[in-house]
Design an enzyme around this catalytic site. Structure first.
Site, PDB file in Angstrom:
ATOM      1  N   ASP A  88     -39.853  75.384   7.459  1.00 45.60           N
ATOM      2  CA  ASP A  88     -39.426  75.162   6.075  1.00 45.60           C
ATOM      3  C   ASP A  88     -40.605  74.624   5.274  1.00 45.60           C
ATOM      4  O   ASP A  88     -41.258  73.663   5.680  1.00 45.60           O
ATOM      5  CB  ASP A  88     -38.266  74.159   6.023  1.00 45.60           C
ATOM      6  CG  ASP A  88     -37.692  74.104   4.621  1.00 45.60           C
ATOM      7  OD1 ASP A  88     -37.168  75.143   4.157  1.00 45.60           O
ATOM      8  OD2 ASP A  88     -37.798  73.049   3.963  1.00 45.60           O
ATOM      9  N   ASP A 521       5.896 119.270  21.664  1.00 50.22           N
ATOM     10  CA  ASP A 521       5.360 118.866  20.363  1.00 50.22           C
ATOM     11  C   ASP A 521       6.412 117.976  19.713  1.00 50.22           C
ATOM     12  O   ASP A 521       7.536 118.442  19.455  1.00 50.22           O
ATOM     13  CB  ASP A 521       5.118 120.137  19.530  1.00 50.22           C
ATOM     14  CG  ASP A 521       4.526 119.811  18.172  1.00 50.22           C
ATOM     15  OD1 ASP A 521       4.753 118.675  17.693  1.00 50.22           O
ATOM     16  OD2 ASP A 521       3.862 120.684  17.596  1.00 50.22           O
ATOM     17  N   PHE A 522       6.089 116.724  19.477  1.00 49.06           N
ATOM     18  CA  PHE A 522       7.150 115.829  19.004  1.00 49.06           C
ATOM     19  C   PHE A 522       7.632 116.144  17.589  1.00 49.06           C
ATOM     20  O   PHE A 522       8.623 115.600  17.135  1.00 49.06           O
ATOM     21  CB  PHE A 522       6.838 114.338  19.208  1.00 49.06           C
ATOM     22  CG  PHE A 522       5.509 113.829  18.706  1.00 49.06           C
ATOM     23  CD1 PHE A 522       5.036 114.133  17.440  1.00 49.06           C
ATOM     24  CD2 PHE A 522       4.753 112.979  19.516  1.00 49.06           C
ATOM     25  CE1 PHE A 522       3.834 113.621  16.991  1.00 49.06           C
ATOM     26  CE2 PHE A 522       3.541 112.461  19.074  1.00 49.06           C
ATOM     27  CZ  PHE A 522       3.075 112.792  17.799  1.00 49.06           C
ATOM     28  N   ARG A 537      -0.868 104.164  18.575  1.00 49.58           N
ATOM     29  CA  ARG A 537      -2.014 104.909  18.020  1.00 49.58           C
ATOM     30  C   ARG A 537      -1.607 106.322  17.616  1.00 49.58           C
ATOM     31  O   ARG A 537      -2.307 107.289  17.929  1.00 49.58           O
ATOM     32  CB  ARG A 537      -3.169 104.994  19.026  1.00 49.58           C
ATOM     33  CG  ARG A 537      -3.792 103.657  19.321  1.00 49.58           C
ATOM     34  CD  ARG A 537      -4.866 103.781  20.373  1.00 49.58           C
ATOM     35  NE  ARG A 537      -5.418 102.481  20.610  1.00 49.58           N
ATOM     36  CZ  ARG A 537      -6.451 101.961  19.946  1.00 49.58           C
ATOM     37  NH1 ARG A 537      -7.052 102.664  19.027  1.00 49.58           N
ATOM     38  NH2 ARG A 537      -6.867 100.757  20.199  1.00 49.58           N
TER      39      ARG A 537
HETATM   40  C1  LIG Z   1     -46.190  77.381  -1.634  1.00 44.07           C
HETATM   41  C2  LIG Z   1     -45.956  78.784  -1.157  1.00 44.07           C
HETATM   42  C3  LIG Z   1     -44.772  79.137  -0.575  1.00 44.07           C
HETATM   43  N1  LIG Z   1     -44.557  80.454  -0.159  1.00 44.07           N
HETATM   44  C4  LIG Z   1     -43.254  80.858   0.449  1.00 44.07           C
HETATM   45  O1  LIG Z   1     -42.211  80.004   0.018  1.00 44.07           O
HETATM   46  C5  LIG Z   1     -41.122  80.111   0.935  1.00 44.07           C
HETATM   47  C6  LIG Z   1     -40.566  78.738   1.172  1.00 44.07           C
HETATM   48  O2  LIG Z   1     -39.207  78.803   1.448  1.00 44.07           O
HETATM   49  P1  LIG Z   1     -38.549  78.457   2.847  1.00 44.07           P
HETATM   50  O3  LIG Z   1     -37.189  77.944   2.577  1.00 44.07           O
HETATM   51  O4  LIG Z   1     -39.451  77.575   3.646  1.00 44.07           O
HETATM   52  O5  LIG Z   1     -38.501  79.839   3.588  1.00 44.07           O
HETATM   53  P2  LIG Z   1     -37.697  81.155   3.188  1.00 44.07           P
HETATM   54  O6  LIG Z   1     -38.608  82.123   2.533  1.00 44.07           O
HETATM   55  O7  LIG Z   1     -36.449  80.819   2.427  1.00 44.07           O
HETATM   56  O8  LIG Z   1     -37.310  81.754   4.595  1.00 44.07           O
HETATM   57  P3  LIG Z   1     -36.393  81.052   5.737  1.00 44.07           P
HETATM   58  O9  LIG Z   1     -37.333  80.567   6.783  1.00 44.07           O
HETATM   59  O10 LIG Z   1     -35.506  82.150   6.245  1.00 44.07           O
HETATM   60  O11 LIG Z   1     -35.596  79.930   5.122  1.00 44.07           O
HETATM   61  C7  LIG Z   1     -41.689  80.699   2.218  1.00 44.07           C
HETATM   62  O12 LIG Z   1     -41.201  82.043   2.349  1.00 44.07           O
HETATM   63  C8  LIG Z   1     -43.190  80.727   1.969  1.00 44.07           C
HETATM   64  O13 LIG Z   1     -43.784  81.823   2.627  1.00 44.07           O
HETATM   65  C9  LIG Z   1     -45.528  81.402  -0.319  1.00 44.07           C
HETATM   66  O14 LIG Z   1     -45.327  82.594   0.023  1.00 44.07           O
HETATM   67  N2  LIG Z   1     -46.732  81.043  -0.868  1.00 44.07           N
HETATM   68  C10 LIG Z   1     -47.013  79.781  -1.298  1.00 44.07           C
HETATM   69  O15 LIG Z   1     -48.104  79.507  -1.796  1.00 44.07           O
END
Ligand SMILES: Cc1cn([C@@H]2O[C@H](COP(=O)(O)OP(=O)(O)OP(=O)(O)O)[C@@H](O)[C@H]2O)c(=O)[nH]c1=O
Length: 568
Positions: A88, A521-522, A537
């Site tokens: 994240d 044949d019904f 079915r």
């Molecule tokens: C700052 C910055 C962020 N990102 C993207 O921001 C999303 C963050 O969101 P997340 O919630 O961490 O992820 P998600 O995209 O929602 O995917 P998931 O892991 O399924 O939650 C990710 O995509 C990252 O690459 C970029 O591509 N470039 C940048 O410079």
């Protein structure tokens, strides 16, 4: 640090990336990691004010994303992955957390906050090693975070709006993508660039090195343990603790209860000893959950979009008798299966991998083998084999459903488009050739046999002495009924073309006597006398007028008193 041997440790493992982020997929693919993508359904709605530092929020969210995928794959009896990776990324400025903007105005608010200033980008990462034992999912979790400082230049309003109108900010934390147009906004970066893009690759590799090649006891003896050391479950793993400070490891055991929910407990084995904790507050628009809702994946829709691919994988593997082959000879390598069934090696390997990812096959270094449920339901000879119905679905239902659009437009059956002939009578189509007839009978037989016990015991039929199963085909339900109700005599009534072909489907042994077969044949012929008439079915095949004819005939032959009609 030599990276390759570390990633090499993952080669033989089933690795799942619990993320829909294309950037994370690209970063990991670029270094040769092989993994499946299973986007997490975890809603990013943790209460931010309950965390004392932004990175804690990112780490916990990453962990919850990965846990959701690990648990879901376990609950759905997909093959339990060996490793699940969650991540994240958040942006933190002026003690506030910025996630993905919900609209252009939100993107503008975020970018204005970042304008001309330095901010931090945190990516929390969770690596979960999974192990399934007696239907229990055991997990060992390692998590860490990486911080990168980024400074934006002083940017004009016009430039900010131009950037927002490019559409780039919308799926990115903080509303910018440093790897693309957003790179033009940035004056400097201190730290790992890829961490900003979404995945701290360098820290990830170091963490794997710590997990798979931990420092020896001798080197680690000066380290202070703050809580119970983890139990060693990884191959080549010693008792050593990791070197770096900003990560946590703990074990979780999750047992599924009957409702499919999991209960989990965690034992911490180390702590974030030197992590810098900075206070932060939560912007109002994030507290009310508005911004998080924008990141929700329409998982049901995505599942429906892709469902046909999964169905077709099952159909083709069944048609090629892959499950039969593996039951006899597994585990087998793709090349040997391809040689056996006369298919291309590369195509077969892809099909086998797809089956493994759908939980139909197991893939180990020895090769592919059937899962228990593949042995039970997908081989063609098992008692509860669904092979016949799967082949019917592929050869008959699939071409018909391909023409669903026309069926809706024209309000008619689509046999002429699917098979090049008119279906005046539905069953003429099934019985025009011996092969198609047997395929249809095998389909009906397999589904009836699987469900017969439940159908036979859904009602108490012990008061009846005789029953007639109209359209009872191979007699699968009839045979179950006489098992459940030993005093019941069952007559199966079906078309002559069907009755002529039932011998192949009859059970061997002594319990066959009370079932008799009558052809007719019904819609046209007299119905055999019985206390009870069963329509299983059958009704869904016919238009209302024909159903009316059939039900009227049954009603006319029913005797008062004990007589009773059941429509199953
Ligand atoms: C700052 C910055 C962020 N990102 C993207 O921001 C999303 C963050 O969101 P997340 O919630 O961490 O992820 P998600 O995209 O929602 O995917 P998931 O892991 O399924 O939650 C990710 O995509 C990252 O690459 C970029 O591509 N470039 C940048 O410079």
């Amino acid at each position: 640090m030599v990276l390759h041997p570390v990633l090499g440790k993952l080669v033989s493992k089933r690795v799942v990336l619990a993320s829909a982020s294309p950037r994370r997929q690209e970063i990991l693919t670029n270094v040769g990691l092989r993994f499946e993508v299973v986007p997490s359904w975890f809603k990013e709605t943790l209460e931010k004010s309950s965390f004392t530092a932004p990175y804690e929020y990112a780490v916990e969210t990453a962990k919850q994303k990965a846990l959701e995928v690990a648990n879901r794959m376990h609950v759905k009896h997909l093959r339990t992955p060996d490793v699940v990776i969650g991540a994240d990324t958040i942006v933190s400025v002026d003690e506030q957390i910025l996630e993905k903007p919900i609209d252009k105005q939100d993107a503008y608010r975020m970018l204005s906050r970042l304008n001309g200033k330095e901010h931090s980008v945190f990516t929390g990462v969770a690596i979960i090693h999974c192990h399934s034992k007696d239907n229990r999912l055991e997990m060992e979790i390692t998590d860490f975070y990486e911080e990168t400082k980024v400074k934006f230049s002083e940017l004009s309003e016009e430039l900010l709006w131009d950037y927002i109108h490019s559409g780039e900010p919308m799926d990115k934390a903080g509303g910018y993508g440093i790897q693309a147009l957003g790179g033009m906004l940035v004056e400097y970066v201190h730290g790992d660039f890829l961490n900003v893009v979404g995945f701290p690759l360098n820290h990830f590799c170091k963490k794997l090195a710590e997990l798979y090649y931990p420092p020896s006891k001798h080197n680690a003896q000066h380290k202070k343990y703050n809580s119970i050391p983890s139990v060693d479950t990884f191959e080549n793993r010693s008792d050593g603790e990791g070197e770096s400070s900003n990560f946590t490891e703990y074990k979780v055991a999750s047992k599924l209860d009957s409702s499919g929910m999991d209960s989990s407990g965690a034992v911490y084995t180390s702590e974030n000893s030197s992590a810098v904790r900075t206070g932060f507050t939560v912007p109002l628009e994030n507290q009310n959950g508005v911004s998080q809702s924008a990141s929700k994946l329409p998982s049901k829709i995505l599942e429906l979009m892709d469902g046909f691919r999964a169905s077709k994988v099952l159909f083709v593997a069944s048609k090629l008798k892959i499950f039969d082959n593996l039951k006899k000879k597994g585990p087998m390598k793709a090349v040997d299966i391809a040689n056996d069934i006369g298919t291309s090696v590369c195509g077969t390997e892809r099909l086998l991998d797809a089956c493994a990812s759908l939980g139909l096959l197991e893939k180990t270094p020895q090769g592919y083998s059937n899962t228990d449920s593949a042995n039970t339901y997908l081989t063609s000879d098992g008692k509860y084999s669904l092979h016949g119905y799967i082949i019917h679905s592929n050869d008959h239902l699939w071409p018909l459903f391909t023409n669903l659009e026309y069926a809706v437009q024209e309000g008619s059956r689509q046999n002429h488009r699917a098979f090049g002939k008119k279906a005046d009578d539905l069953f003429k189509d099934y019985y025009h050739s011996q092969e198609v007839k047997q395929r249809f009978m095998a389909a009906m037989h397999s589904i009836a046999r699987l469900t017969a016990k439940d159908v036979a015991t859904a009602f108490d039929l012990s008061q009846f002495k005789s029953a007639c199963d109209l359209g009872g085909c191979t007699g699968a339900l009839a045979h179950e009924l006489v098992q459940v109700y030993p005093n019941l005599k069952v007559t199966v009534f079906d078309l002559p073309e069907v009755i002529a072909n039932i011998s192949f489907f009859q059970p061997s042994g002594q319990h066959t006597a009370p079932v008799t077969f009558v052809s007719g044949d019904f819609f046209k012929d007299n119905l055999p006398e019985a206390d009870l008439y069963i329509l299983s079915r059958v009704l869904h095949d016919w238009p209302d007028e024909k159903i009316h004819v059939l039900l009227s005939k049954i009603s006319a032959v029913c005797r008062p008193g004990l007589n009773m009609e059941k429509m199953l």
